[in-house]
Design an enzyme around this catalytic site. Sequence first.
Site, PDB file in Angstrom:
ATOM      1  N   ALA A 242     -15.153 -19.948  79.272  1.00  9.33           N
ATOM      2  CA  ALA A 242     -15.571 -18.734  79.964  1.00  9.33           C
ATOM      3  C   ALA A 242     -17.089 -18.735  80.117  1.00  9.33           C
ATOM      4  CB  ALA A 242     -15.111 -17.497  79.194  1.00  9.33           C
TER       5      ALA A 242
ATOM      6  N   GLY B 275      -2.315 -33.533 112.493  1.00  8.51           N
ATOM      7  CA  GLY B 275      -1.960 -32.449 113.409  1.00  8.51           C
ATOM      8  C   GLY B 275      -1.044 -31.418 112.797  1.00  8.51           C
TER       9      GLY B 275
ATOM     10  N   GLU C  57     -19.928 -15.021  85.275  1.00  4.13           N
ATOM     11  CA  GLU C  57     -19.919 -13.562  85.189  1.00  4.13           C
ATOM     12  C   GLU C  57     -20.121 -12.971  86.583  1.00  4.13           C
ATOM     13  OE1 GLU C  57     -22.076 -13.502  80.775  1.00  4.13           O
ATOM     14  OE2 GLU C  57     -22.924 -12.338  82.428  1.00  4.13           O
TER      15      GLU C  57
ATOM     16  N   GLU D 264     -17.563 -25.917  87.698  1.00  8.09           N
ATOM     17  CA  GLU D 264     -18.368 -26.872  86.926  1.00  8.09           C
ATOM     18  C   GLU D 264     -19.716 -27.153  87.600  1.00  8.09           C
ATOM     19  OE1 GLU D 264     -17.320 -28.850  83.730  1.00  8.09           O
ATOM     20  OE2 GLU D 264     -16.597 -26.807  83.836  1.00  8.09           O
TER      21      GLU D 264
END
Length: 402
Positions: free
Chosen positions: A133, A355, A136, A379
């Site tokens: 984590a 396509g 922010e 990252e």
Amino acid sequence: MNLEIPKKLRPIVEQARLVAENVFRPISRKYDTAEHSYPKELDMLAALLDGMNEGGGRASASHLNRDDGARDPSATTKNGGNMIGVLGMMELCWGDVGLALTIPRQGLGNAAVAAVGTPEQKERFGKAWVAMAITEPSAGSDSAAIRTTARLDGDEWVLSGEKIFVTCGERADAVVVWATLDASVGRAAIKSFLVPKGTPGMKVVRLDKKLGIRASDTATIVFEDCRIPKENILGSPEIDTKKSFAGVMKTFDNTRPIVAAMAVGVARAALDRTKEILGRSNLLGRDARPGPNANAVETELHRLEAELEAARLLTMKAAWMADNGIPNSLEASMAKAKAARVANEITLRCVEWCGSVGYAEGELLEKWARDSKILDIFEGTQQIQMLIIARRLLGKSSAELR
């Protein structure tokens, strides 16, 4: 450096390719459609990896270790956990990037613990699934702008703040949280902390819907006076302005080559499938080599294959350096920047070449194009990687070159 896949690692690479082809590919579309549904099929794979590691293997994120001591020039060159990690990830992401990201106990947080954790932390969290984590609402590419705080209260750290875009944030057993000890000091005060799931004050408040990698959950986590033991800090609690926050940044030196490997894998998948489709349409000649009679598609195809090979070799070099105790921050950013950009270009171009076939849900090409974009963002974005590379080449600090 040997540019070929080491002979002793080939069985692991072959096993990863079998997983990609026989496990990931068949369920790829299923979990792309059923976002936030946990892929139970991965439990068996995770158990297999655990068994390999307990038997002395080095096939998981917990083995992305490094030795930053000065390398003895006479020492034997080795290929360890980092090289195994990138080669295996290339194959797994030939199958599916989102599924590769959500294999239990293979989170980016596991790599962080392996990179900078103490022996005691590695023992405690070695069999846990650990997420990372960092981002922010007001701190994206600039990790130094983090405002989540950590203060020491007796024998406990108290964390407060909000983290967004946490990969596997709901599924993981623990989260590595980046927080500042003193916002006025800047980068030097940024530290990382291990927070077990279920800790009072930690709450997953939202799961995000995404363009790609939908098999992987992406969470928003709020910390309100979240208390963890004093020993749950990764690295030293001392604020050293001379070292900035190089300690926590070491994690990226291990994980950026892994992200580069993901990009190489999905790009290779797109090229392989495109050549099959165009070959059936007689748009590609029988001679694989470029030549004066090659058409526009063949010429462009050969150029992109060369770009992909350059990305692959940069990725292997960054991993090799980590395995051999050679500082690789520059090379890790080079590999990540090159591979992610090439993967974006290749997957989109393959959709274009094929396509309506490439754009439809009947083929995985459109999914690979969506999945590849995140590899140029998380990252550290493309722009951040180029900035890091420039600083390293020019010998500039972050304050001198922004």
